[in-house]
Design a protein around this motif. Structure first.
Motif, short mmCIF file in Angstrom:
data_model
loop_
_atom_site.label_atom_id
_atom_site.label_comp_id
_atom_site.label_asym_id
_atom_site.label_seq_id
_atom_site.Cartn_x
_atom_site.Cartn_y
_atom_site.Cartn_z
N GLY A 32 0.78 -1.23 0.00
CA GLY A 32 0.00 0.00 0.00
C GLY A 32 0.81 1.27 0.00
O GLY A 32 0.23 2.36 -0.09
N GLU A 33 2.14 1.19 0.05
CA GLU A 33 2.94 2.42 0.07
C GLU A 33 3.57 2.69 -1.28
O GLU A 33 3.61 1.84 -2.17
N VAL A 34 4.06 3.91 -1.44
CA VAL A 34 4.85 4.29 -2.60
C VAL A 34 6.31 4.37 -2.14
O VAL A 34 6.64 5.16 -1.25
N TYR A 35 7.15 3.55 -2.73
CA TYR A 35 8.53 3.41 -2.27
C TYR A 35 9.48 3.80 -3.41
O TYR A 35 9.30 3.40 -4.55
N GLY A 36 10.50 4.57 -3.06
CA GLY A 36 11.47 5.02 -4.05
C GLY A 36 12.83 4.40 -3.85
O GLY A 36 13.31 4.32 -2.71
N VAL A 37 13.44 3.94 -4.93
CA VAL A 37 14.84 3.51 -4.92
C VAL A 37 15.60 4.54 -5.76
O VAL A 37 15.39 4.64 -6.97
N LEU A 38 16.44 5.32 -5.10
CA LEU A 38 17.10 6.45 -5.75
C LEU A 38 18.60 6.23 -5.82
O LEU A 38 19.18 5.50 -5.02
N GLY A 39 19.20 6.91 -6.77
CA GLY A 39 20.65 6.86 -6.90
C GLY A 39 21.06 7.39 -8.25
O GLY A 39 20.26 7.42 -9.19
N PRO A 40 22.32 7.82 -8.38
CA PRO A 40 22.79 8.29 -9.69
C PRO A 40 22.84 7.14 -10.68
O PRO A 40 22.73 5.96 -10.30
N ASN A 41 23.01 7.46 -11.94
CA ASN A 41 23.15 6.42 -12.95
C ASN A 41 24.32 5.51 -12.59
O ASN A 41 25.40 5.98 -12.23
N ILE A 200 5.91 12.17 -3.56
CA ILE A 200 5.01 11.03 -3.74
C ILE A 200 5.42 9.78 -2.97
O ILE A 200 4.60 8.88 -2.80
N CYS A 201 6.67 9.70 -2.53
CA CYS A 201 7.13 8.48 -1.85
C CYS A 201 6.97 8.58 -0.34
O CYS A 201 7.15 9.64 0.25
N ASP A 202 6.64 7.44 0.26
CA ASP A 202 6.58 7.35 1.72
C ASP A 202 7.97 7.09 2.30
O ASP A 202 8.38 7.69 3.28
N ASN A 203 8.68 6.15 1.70
CA ASN A 203 10.01 5.77 2.14
C ASN A 203 10.93 5.65 0.94
O ASN A 203 10.48 5.44 -0.19
N VAL A 204 12.24 5.75 1.20
CA VAL A 204 13.21 5.66 0.11
C VAL A 204 14.44 4.89 0.55
O VAL A 204 14.79 4.85 1.73
N ILE A 218 10.88 9.67 4.06
CA ILE A 218 11.16 10.98 3.49
C ILE A 218 11.25 12.02 4.60
O ILE A 218 12.08 12.93 4.55
N ALA A 219 10.42 11.88 5.64
CA ALA A 219 10.45 12.83 6.75
C ALA A 219 11.82 12.80 7.44
O ALA A 219 12.35 13.85 7.84
#
Length: 311
Positions: A32-41, A200-204, A218-219
């Motif tokens: 039910g959450e929106v989760y982000g996986v972030l990082g440079p190329n 838009i993301c809850d956690n990353v 994100i908080a």
């Protein structure tokens, strides 16, 4: 929010020869959450998503999706899972509707009203009868999301869905993800731009050279962020530097070009600007440089901001 884990990846590692593409990565995504996986190329995001889809086998660690694993359940691991890795591809000479209907047939059939519903959800109803070869890049990305929704998944995995989009396309993709999340769909997406996922993301999970540089809400990330920065140009920069030195909480230095770069909490920056006005130092330009989260992202990933912008 459901307590079931949509994704439970623990200690996942993958190497290609001497390159460690993913190094001991743990990601837990609540249903039910929106989760982000972030990082440079090159940080390992796409390799990690490929392992979720079973396209790449991890060297070590475990991956469970809705409590199923590739070792125990095989292809059934992807029941209720849909999405795309890199850019989705379609038959350019077929219409958007025909592409979706064809994919539905390959998947065992799809109701016509389901296709209509999906096209409306991704804002493509008006262009459903046009050949995909005439679609903009943003429209093809949204059609990729539509194709993923044919299965009515519980988990949607999107690899850089806003990559290459113009500002309007990025706005539309953010709005689409919000609509999907509001319906209770779990969304796991990757990106190399912090501002794409901040709202838009809850956690990353932020990745750097295959490893994890940050994992949390994100908080929490906002609490770690440095003070905002501003590019400042005045009629008397030397005097502006003197006033900055006398203003608590404010730091000012000469910028990379002309003018100054000022950092500090918003309230202190406001006081500093008031002090400049009182000293009859006129402002010629005063603009934000990078958002605090964006700056923190560069710090966590050891990324050169100019190289990131060029990418």
């Amino acid at each position: 929010m459901d307590s079931e884990l949509a994704v439970d990846a623990v200690g996942v590692t993958k190497t290609f020869g001497s390159l460690c593409a993913v190094d001991d990565v743990t990601v837990k995504v609540e249903a039910g959450e929106v989760y982000g996986v972030l990082g440079p190329n090159g940080a390992g995001k796409t390799t990690f998503l490929r392992m979720l889809f079973g396209l790449v086998r991890p060297d070590s660690g475990t991956i469970r999706i809705f409590d199923r694993s590739w070792a125990a359940d095989g292809v059934a691991t992807l029941d209720g899972v849909a999405g795309f890795i890199e850019s989705p591809a379609f038959y350019p000479y077929l219409t958007g509707r025909q592409n979706l209907e064809g994919l539905g047939l390959l998947d065992g059939g799809v109701r016509r009203d389901r296709v209509d519903e999906i096209l409306e959800l991704v804002d493509l109803t008006d262009r459903a009868g046009d050949a995909v070869g005439g679609y903009s890049y943003g429209m093809r990305q949204r059609l990729g999301v539509a194709a993923s929704l044919i299965r009515e998944p519980r988990l949607l995995v999107l690899d850089e869905p806003a990559n290459g989009l113009d500002p309007a396309g990025i706005r539309d993709m953010r709005a689409l993800v919000r609509r999907l999340a509001a319906r209770g769909l779990t969304v796991l997406l990757s990106s190399h731009h912090m501002d794409e996922v901040e709202e838009i993301c809850d956690n990353v999970t932020i990745m750097r050279q295959g490893g994890v540089a940050f994992h949390g809400a994100i908080a929490e990330l906002r609490a770690m962020a440095p003070d905002p920065g501003y590019a400042l140009s005045t009629t008397a920069d030397d005097r502006a530097l003197e006033i900055a030195a006398a203003t608590p909480g404010i730091a000012a230095v000469h910028g990379p070009g002309t003018g100054l770069v000022v950092t500090g909490p918003a309230h202190e920056v406001s006081s500093y600007v008031s002090a400049l006005v009182r000293a009859e130092v006129r402002l010629l330009a005063f603009t934000p440089t990078r958002t605090p989260l964006e700056q923190l992202f560069f710090m966590l990933t050891d990324t050169d901001p100019q190289e990131a912008e060029a990418a």
